[in-house]
Design a protein around this motif. Structure first.
Motif, PDB file in Angstrom:
ATOM      1  N   TYR A 255       6.637  16.962 -39.989  1.00  0.00           N
ATOM      2  CA  TYR A 255       8.054  16.661 -39.857  1.00  0.00           C
ATOM      3  C   TYR A 255       8.354  16.244 -38.423  1.00  0.00           C
ATOM      4  O   TYR A 255       7.725  16.703 -37.476  1.00  0.00           O
ATOM      5  CB  TYR A 255       8.908  17.878 -40.219  1.00  0.00           C
ATOM      6  CG  TYR A 255       8.670  18.408 -41.605  1.00  0.00           C
ATOM      7  CD1 TYR A 255       8.191  19.703 -41.807  1.00  0.00           C
ATOM      8  CD2 TYR A 255       8.903  17.612 -42.721  1.00  0.00           C
ATOM      9  CE1 TYR A 255       7.966  20.188 -43.075  1.00  0.00           C
ATOM     10  CE2 TYR A 255       8.674  18.099 -43.983  1.00  0.00           C
ATOM     11  CZ  TYR A 255       8.201  19.388 -44.164  1.00  0.00           C
ATOM     12  OH  TYR A 255       7.982  19.858 -45.412  1.00  0.00           O
ATOM     13  N   THR A 256       9.343  15.393 -38.288  1.00  0.00           N
ATOM     14  CA  THR A 256       9.742  14.904 -36.974  1.00  0.00           C
ATOM     15  C   THR A 256      11.255  14.992 -36.840  1.00  0.00           C
ATOM     16  O   THR A 256      11.988  14.462 -37.683  1.00  0.00           O
ATOM     17  CB  THR A 256       9.290  13.441 -36.771  1.00  0.00           C
ATOM     18  OG1 THR A 256       7.869  13.365 -36.896  1.00  0.00           O
ATOM     19  CG2 THR A 256       9.703  12.942 -35.401  1.00  0.00           C
ATOM     20  N   GLY A 257      11.714  15.683 -35.813  1.00  0.00           N
ATOM     21  CA  GLY A 257      13.142  15.732 -35.515  1.00  0.00           C
ATOM     22  C   GLY A 257      13.525  14.541 -34.660  1.00  0.00           C
ATOM     23  O   GLY A 257      12.852  14.236 -33.675  1.00  0.00           O
ATOM     24  N   VAL A 258      14.573  13.837 -35.042  1.00  0.00           N
ATOM     25  CA  VAL A 258      14.977  12.602 -34.355  1.00  0.00           C
ATOM     26  C   VAL A 258      16.417  12.747 -33.855  1.00  0.00           C
ATOM     27  O   VAL A 258      17.333  13.001 -34.642  1.00  0.00           O
ATOM     28  CB  VAL A 258      14.872  11.375 -35.284  1.00  0.00           C
ATOM     29  CG1 VAL A 258      15.178  10.099 -34.508  1.00  0.00           C
ATOM     30  CG2 VAL A 258      13.496  11.295 -35.922  1.00  0.00           C
ATOM     31  N   THR A 259      16.602  12.596 -32.553  1.00  0.00           N
ATOM     32  CA  THR A 259      17.933  12.573 -31.945  1.00  0.00           C
ATOM     33  C   THR A 259      18.242  11.144 -31.530  1.00  0.00           C
ATOM     34  O   THR A 259      17.448  10.524 -30.817  1.00  0.00           O
ATOM     35  CB  THR A 259      17.995  13.499 -30.719  1.00  0.00           C
ATOM     36  OG1 THR A 259      17.661  14.838 -31.118  1.00  0.00           O
ATOM     37  CG2 THR A 259      19.393  13.501 -30.108  1.00  0.00           C
ATOM     38  N   ILE A 260      19.370  10.617 -31.981  1.00  0.00           N
ATOM     39  CA  ILE A 260      19.720   9.216 -31.736  1.00  0.00           C
ATOM     40  C   ILE A 260      21.065   9.152 -31.027  1.00  0.00           C
ATOM     41  O   ILE A 260      22.064   9.688 -31.508  1.00  0.00           O
ATOM     42  CB  ILE A 260      19.801   8.421 -33.056  1.00  0.00           C
ATOM     43  CG1 ILE A 260      18.490   8.557 -33.834  1.00  0.00           C
ATOM     44  CG2 ILE A 260      20.121   6.951 -32.795  1.00  0.00           C
ATOM     45  CD1 ILE A 260      18.557   8.026 -35.249  1.00  0.00           C
ATOM     46  N   ILE A 261      21.069   8.488 -29.872  1.00  0.00           N
ATOM     47  CA  ILE A 261      22.293   8.273 -29.102  1.00  0.00           C
ATOM     48  C   ILE A 261      22.568   6.776 -29.086  1.00  0.00           C
ATOM     49  O   ILE A 261      21.813   5.999 -28.517  1.00  0.00           O
ATOM     50  CB  ILE A 261      22.157   8.820 -27.668  1.00  0.00           C
ATOM     51  CG1 ILE A 261      21.827  10.315 -27.711  1.00  0.00           C
ATOM     52  CG2 ILE A 261      23.440   8.582 -26.870  1.00  0.00           C
ATOM     53  CD1 ILE A 261      21.513  10.915 -26.367  1.00  0.00           C
TER      54      ILE A 261
END
Length: 325
Positions: free
Chosen positions: A234-240
């Motif tokens: 699993y990969t956590g993705v934070t997008i700004i």
């Protein structure tokens, strides 16, 4: 811009409603230009995926025929099952790779969508045909070199295919399906499958071959992790992004994943000006990273994206479809 290209962009990118005339004059030059950028990103992404899958197929086929097959070594997963059956009954391994992976492709169609299933089906079919019809040199007879380098090329092939949006070995798809229905993690399911495969190899072939095959699996596994840059299940993705609403909608409607939206402030410029904005966070599987990057490129190529490895998750849309996190 050529009129044919304009109509192609309108039809493939703008997707007009049924019955609407395909007249590019209906759209502004800005909309056409934006559609052209999306069209270019889509074409480039498709070509890149095709190249990665082809390279992956060649690498995996070389690992199989140049190292493993002639020495009766096996690997884990669906490829290992195919090699084991071939060693026991003499069935062509190219045919077995295709047949063994069919159930996993059906799982992939249901779980990860038709695009993933189609890419994976093409990749596995190409691997099957390449192994069956293309000749590769028998590189070495040294058992240690066979196990290490056979696993290296096989793992590199699987990793490149994953980077291209498909798989050459479908057991990971099965692992995702089982983990959603049980308390087991994806890693637990894969380990359980491989324990059965290597135990069977030890019984029917020999303990020595099973031990070398385990070394092959470890080599392939580490190479695969390296190719996909150490990404875990699993990969956590934070997008700004200034287009956070479109990003959130894309994750929900295109990827079918839930999102968490944080209220944040963005500091920028020499004076450190602060601006309120929404920060989008989601959790995806590593098989979806390629698709997420492509869709983000269409929306905002300047988006700031942070990805972090996650060992496991509980609840949400990763393990139980239809539940937002």
């Amino acid at each position: 811009m050529h009129s044919f290209l304009k109509k192609l962009i309108v039809k493939s990118v703008m997707r007009p409603v049924k019955g609407q005339k395909l007249d590019d004059s209906y759209y502004t030059p800005y909309q056409i230009a934006k559609g052209l950028r999306v069209f270019r990103v889509t074409i480039f992404a498709g070509l890149k995926d095709a190249l990665l899958i082809c390279l992956g197929v060649l690498s995996a086929a070389f690992g199989l025929k140049g190292f493993l097959l002639t020495n009766h070594f096996i690997d884990g997963g669906a490829t290992g099952i195919s090699l084991l059956i071939s060693a026991l009954f003499g069935t062509p391994v190219g045919l077995l790779i295709l047949l063994v992976n069919i159930p996993f492709l059906l799982f992939g169609l249901k779980i990860l969508g038709p695009q993933f299933a189609i890419k994976s089906a093409i990749a596995i079919l190409l691997l099957s045909l390449t192994v069956h019809f293309v000749s590769f040199p028998d590189v070495t007879k040294d058992n240690l070199l066979v196990s290490v380098f056979g696993g290296f090329f096989l793992g590199a092939g699987i990793g490149l295919s994953i980077r291209g949006g498909g798989v050459l070995d479908g057991t990971e798809v099965l692992a995702i399906a089982v983990s959603r229905k049980s308390g087991l993690t994806i890693g637990d399911v894969i380990i359980l499958i491989n324990v059965i495969i290597f135990s069977t190899a030890a019984y029917f072939l020999s303990v020595e071959i099973a031990m070398y095959s385990l070394l092959t699996y470890l080599s392939a596994s580490k190479t695969l992790d390296f190719i996909i840059e150490g990404i875990e299940e699993y990969t956590g993705v934070t997008i700004i992004s200034v287009h956070n609403d479109k990003v959130r909608s894309m994750i929900i409607n295109v990827l079918g994943r839930g999102v968490t939206v944080y209220k944040g402030k963005r500091g920028f410029g020499k004076t450190g000006d602060v601006k309120d904005m929404d920060i989008v966070y989601t959790v995806i599987t590593r098989l979806e990273i390629n698709k997420l990057n492509t869709e983000l490129e269409k929306i905002d190529p300047n988006a700031f994206v942070v990805m972090s490895s996650i060992k496991d998750t509980k609840g949400g849309m990763i393990k139980r479809a239809g539940v937002k996190h």
